[in-house]
Design a protein around this motif. Sequence first.
Motif, PDB file in Angstrom:
ATOM      1  N   GLY A   1       0.791  -1.307   0.107  1.00  0.00           N
ATOM      2  CA  GLY A   1       0.132   0.106  -0.023  1.00  0.00           C
ATOM      3  C   GLY A   1       0.952   1.292   0.285  1.00  0.00           C
ATOM      4  O   GLY A   1       0.549   2.217  -0.763  1.00  0.00           O
ATOM      5  N   ARG A   2       2.120   1.162   0.657  1.00  0.00           N
ATOM      6  CA  ARG A   2       2.959   2.556   0.727  1.00  0.00           C
ATOM      7  C   ARG A   2       3.566   2.862  -0.485  1.00  0.00           C
ATOM      8  O   ARG A   2       3.694   3.728  -0.986  1.00  0.00           O
ATOM      9  CB  ARG A   2       3.832   2.273   1.987  1.00  0.00           C
ATOM     10  N   ASP A   3       3.764   1.703  -1.238  1.00  0.00           N
ATOM     11  CA  ASP A   3       4.418   1.760  -2.485  1.00  0.00           C
ATOM     12  C   ASP A   3       3.669   2.587  -3.501  1.00  0.00           C
ATOM     13  O   ASP A   3       3.716   3.197  -4.263  1.00  0.00           O
ATOM     14  CB  ASP A   3       4.849   0.315  -3.208  1.00  0.00           C
ATOM     15  N   ILE A   4       2.202   1.937  -3.629  1.00  0.00           N
ATOM     16  CA  ILE A   4       1.198   2.560  -4.228  1.00  0.00           C
ATOM     17  C   ILE A   4       0.874   3.892  -3.965  1.00  0.00           C
ATOM     18  O   ILE A   4       0.996   4.904  -5.056  1.00  0.00           O
ATOM     19  CB  ILE A   4      -0.043   1.700  -4.432  1.00  0.00           C
ATOM     20  N   GLU A   5       0.964   4.524  -2.644  1.00  0.00           N
ATOM     21  CA  GLU A   5       0.574   5.657  -2.610  1.00  0.00           C
ATOM     22  C   GLU A   5       1.949   6.632  -2.920  1.00  0.00           C
ATOM     23  O   GLU A   5       1.561   7.736  -3.307  1.00  0.00           O
ATOM     24  CB  GLU A   5       0.940   5.947  -0.748  1.00  0.00           C
ATOM     25  N   CYS A   6       3.179   6.044  -3.006  1.00  0.00           N
ATOM     26  CA  CYS A   6       4.343   6.816  -3.297  1.00  0.00           C
ATOM     27  C   CYS A   6       4.072   7.252  -4.791  1.00  0.00           C
ATOM     28  O   CYS A   6       4.485   8.389  -5.186  1.00  0.00           O
ATOM     29  CB  CYS A   6       5.476   6.141  -3.134  1.00  0.00           C
ATOM     30  N   VAL A   7       3.807   6.162  -5.630  1.00  0.00           N
ATOM     31  CA  VAL A   7       3.790   6.378  -6.958  1.00  0.00           C
ATOM     32  C   VAL A   7       2.651   7.217  -7.420  1.00  0.00           C
ATOM     33  O   VAL A   7       2.498   8.149  -8.171  1.00  0.00           O
ATOM     34  CB  VAL A   7       3.390   4.898  -7.644  1.00  0.00           C
ATOM     35  N   VAL A   8       1.183   6.863  -7.024  1.00  0.00           N
ATOM     36  CA  VAL A   8       0.313   7.877  -7.252  1.00  0.00           C
ATOM     37  C   VAL A   8       0.465   9.232  -6.805  1.00  0.00           C
ATOM     38  O   VAL A   8       0.136  10.395  -7.521  1.00  0.00           O
ATOM     39  CB  VAL A   8      -1.003   7.119  -6.448  1.00  0.00           C
ATOM     40  N   LEU A   9       0.914   9.475  -5.507  1.00  0.00           N
ATOM     41  CA  LEU A   9       1.206  10.863  -5.378  1.00  0.00           C
ATOM     42  C   LEU A   9       2.289  11.523  -6.125  1.00  0.00           C
ATOM     43  O   LEU A   9       2.037  12.664  -6.489  1.00  0.00           O
ATOM     44  CB  LEU A   9       1.731  10.990  -3.708  1.00  0.00           C
ATOM     45  N   ALA A  10       3.223  10.746  -6.337  1.00  0.00           N
ATOM     46  CA  ALA A  10       4.313  11.490  -7.243  1.00  0.00           C
ATOM     47  C   ALA A  10       3.653  11.660  -8.660  1.00  0.00           C
ATOM     48  O   ALA A  10       4.089  12.973  -9.059  1.00  0.00           O
ATOM     49  CB  ALA A  10       5.541  10.261  -7.644  1.00  0.00           C
ATOM     50  N   ARG A  11       2.957  11.004  -9.312  1.00  0.00           N
ATOM     51  CA  ARG A  11       2.224  11.351 -10.392  1.00  0.00           C
ATOM     52  C   ARG A  11       1.475  12.517 -10.374  1.00  0.00           C
ATOM     53  O   ARG A  11       1.574  13.366 -11.302  1.00  0.00           O
ATOM     54  CB  ARG A  11       1.277  10.104 -11.061  1.00  0.00           C
ATOM     55  N   ALA A  12       0.643  12.554  -9.355  1.00  0.00           N
ATOM     56  CA  ALA A  12      -0.231  13.697  -9.123  1.00  0.00           C
ATOM     57  C   ALA A  12       0.494  15.064  -9.222  1.00  0.00           C
ATOM     58  O   ALA A  12       0.159  16.135  -9.725  1.00  0.00           O
ATOM     59  CB  ALA A  12      -1.118  13.529  -8.012  1.00  0.00           C
ATOM     60  N   VAL A  13       1.515  14.976  -8.366  1.00  0.00           N
ATOM     61  CA  VAL A  13       2.340  16.182  -7.996  1.00  0.00           C
ATOM     62  C   VAL A  13       3.136  16.602  -9.405  1.00  0.00           C
ATOM     63  O   VAL A  13       2.999  17.832 -10.018  1.00  0.00           O
ATOM     64  CB  VAL A  13       3.369  15.854  -7.170  1.00  0.00           C
ATOM     65  N   LYS A  14       3.639  15.491 -10.030  1.00  0.00           N
ATOM     66  CA  LYS A  14       4.310  15.770 -11.368  1.00  0.00           C
ATOM     67  C   LYS A  14       3.205  16.611 -12.396  1.00  0.00           C
ATOM     68  O   LYS A  14       3.665  17.238 -13.367  1.00  0.00           O
ATOM     69  CB  LYS A  14       4.803  14.443 -12.040  1.00  0.00           C
ATOM     70  N   TRP A  15       2.121  15.865 -12.496  1.00  0.00           N
ATOM     71  CA  TRP A  15       1.139  16.415 -13.515  1.00  0.00           C
ATOM     72  C   TRP A  15       0.520  17.960 -13.109  1.00  0.00           C
ATOM     73  O   TRP A  15       0.327  18.545 -14.098  1.00  0.00           O
ATOM     74  CB  TRP A  15      -0.022  15.638 -13.393  1.00  0.00           C
ATOM     75  N   PHE A  16       0.635  18.109 -11.820  1.00  0.00           N
ATOM     76  CA  PHE A  16       0.353  19.359 -11.438  1.00  0.00           C
ATOM     77  C   PHE A  16       1.428  20.344 -11.884  1.00  0.00           C
ATOM     78  O   PHE A  16       0.998  21.595 -12.427  1.00  0.00           O
ATOM     79  CB  PHE A  16       0.031  19.591  -9.831  1.00  0.00           C
ATOM     80  N   VAL A  17       2.592  20.075 -11.633  1.00  0.00           N
ATOM     81  CA  VAL A  17       3.630  21.015 -11.756  1.00  0.00           C
ATOM     82  C   VAL A  17       3.741  21.258 -13.212  1.00  0.00           C
ATOM     83  O   VAL A  17       4.447  22.136 -13.724  1.00  0.00           O
ATOM     84  CB  VAL A  17       4.948  20.778 -10.981  1.00  0.00           C
ATOM     85  N   GLU A  18       3.607  20.289 -14.176  1.00  0.00           N
ATOM     86  CA  GLU A  18       3.523  20.352 -15.664  1.00  0.00           C
ATOM     87  C   GLU A  18       2.482  20.838 -16.321  1.00  0.00           C
ATOM     88  O   GLU A  18       2.134  20.917 -17.463  1.00  0.00           O
ATOM     89  CB  GLU A  18       3.775  19.039 -16.166  1.00  0.00           C
ATOM     90  N   HIS A  19       1.342  21.694 -15.201  1.00  0.00           N
ATOM     91  CA  HIS A  19       0.158  22.093 -15.956  1.00  0.00           C
ATOM     92  C   HIS A  19      -0.767  21.230 -16.476  1.00  0.00           C
ATOM     93  O   HIS A  19      -1.355  21.687 -17.418  1.00  0.00           O
ATOM     94  CB  HIS A  19       0.510  23.454 -16.515  1.00  0.00           C
ATOM     95  N   ARG A  20      -0.783  19.822 -16.114  1.00  0.00           N
ATOM     96  CA  ARG A  20      -1.742  19.101 -16.818  1.00  0.00           C
ATOM     97  C   ARG A  20      -3.051  18.668 -16.318  1.00  0.00           C
ATOM     98  O   ARG A  20      -3.859  17.931 -16.910  1.00  0.00           O
ATOM     99  CB  ARG A  20      -0.891  17.648 -16.952  1.00  0.00           C
ATOM    100  N   ILE A  21      -3.349  19.275 -15.386  1.00  0.00           N
ATOM    101  CA  ILE A  21      -4.757  19.066 -14.446  1.00  0.00           C
ATOM    102  C   ILE A  21      -5.574  20.384 -14.621  1.00  0.00           C
ATOM    103  O   ILE A  21      -5.175  21.484 -14.323  1.00  0.00           O
ATOM    104  CB  ILE A  21      -4.290  18.861 -12.958  1.00  0.00           C
ATOM    105  N   LEU A  22      -6.837  20.334 -14.802  1.00  0.00           N
ATOM    106  CA  LEU A  22      -7.686  21.246 -14.999  1.00  0.00           C
ATOM    107  C   LEU A  22      -9.178  20.827 -14.245  1.00  0.00           C
ATOM    108  O   LEU A  22      -9.470  19.592 -14.391  1.00  0.00           O
ATOM    109  CB  LEU A  22      -8.023  21.539 -16.553  1.00  0.00           C
ATOM    110  N   LEU A  23      -9.414  21.639 -13.426  1.00  0.00           N
ATOM    111  CA  LEU A  23     -10.730  21.219 -12.672  1.00  0.00           C
ATOM    112  C   LEU A  23     -11.871  21.404 -13.667  1.00  0.00           C
ATOM    113  O   LEU A  23     -12.098  22.271 -14.202  1.00  0.00           O
ATOM    114  CB  LEU A  23     -10.911  22.283 -11.494  1.00  0.00           C
ATOM    115  N   ASN A  24     -12.678  20.258 -13.301  1.00  0.00           N
ATOM    116  CA  ASN A  24     -14.032  20.233 -14.191  1.00  0.00           C
ATOM    117  C   ASN A  24     -15.167  20.001 -13.062  1.00  0.00           C
ATOM    118  O   ASN A  24     -15.417  18.852 -13.084  1.00  0.00           O
ATOM    119  CB  ASN A  24     -13.915  19.067 -14.983  1.00  0.00           C
TER     120      ASN A  24
END
Length: 291
Positions: free
Chosen positions: A260-283
């Motif tokens: 579970g902790r491994d999954i948490e790391c990967v999922v959070l890292a993806r979310a942060v990377k997509w945010f800082v690359e301006h890939r996430i838009l709120l809908n």
Amino acid sequence: MTTTHPQYILTLSCLDQRGIVHRVSGFLAEHGCNIIDSAQFGDAQSQLFFMRVHFSAEDPALPDAALRARFAEMAEGMRMNWQLNDAREKPRVMLMVSKIGHCLNDLLFRYKSGLLPVEIPAIVSNHTDFYQLAASYNIPFHHLPLAAGASADAKRAQEARMLEIIKTNDIDLVVLARYMQILSPELCEALKGRAINIHHSFLPSFKGAKPYYQAHDRGVKLIGATAHFVTGDLDEGPIIEQGVERVDHAMDPETLTAIGRDIECVVLARAVKWFVEHRILLNGHKTVVFK
């Protein structure tokens, strides 16, 4: 693509209508800009159109301020919500943690190794467990304790200090890397759209302490994690990314916890990377993620 020209990332949303891509791409061409990559999505349910364009500005006679001002004129006519970000500018991220450090450690490693294009000017915690880890990365560590059962006034004072750190360091994104305190509705509102949390995907099935032990007792076959924007509704903000892993009867609670902790790391890292690359838009209550 390597270029010496300034690069930008344009993100926008507006009411879906004919000609949006034509208008945007035409504007960029007319102003000496070259599109590097582009993605768009029209949501039939919300009737909104979303777009992300990465481009280079190749006309030296067009300064940054003029480019923004002219695009603002066109955007106003189409009632666009838009942002124009310098693609080479690293967003400034504040990490928050309590006593469980796997996500913090993972993000710091990705930052140091260049896998995560950010600056991290501050780490905040309500405990001192990771003071030395922060020091090893030469990142200022802010200990903001909050005793169990603390009064509302004490919590407001702690969060006021938190906001002061955010303002002083020009923070673009706050990441709750297993920060185990509930943020007040006022702080959630202040950080709307720029704070990300991670939690195991058992919620709300297994609340409280040791969720993986609870899951083991129930014989679950899938475990996972969810990264989402922080809102006043606990763990119910717009979802950015999720991950799952199949488990079985032969695994003990410690094994489930490690997976579970491994999954948490990967999922959070993806979310942060997509945010800082301006890939996430709120809908609305959802997100559009241009991967």
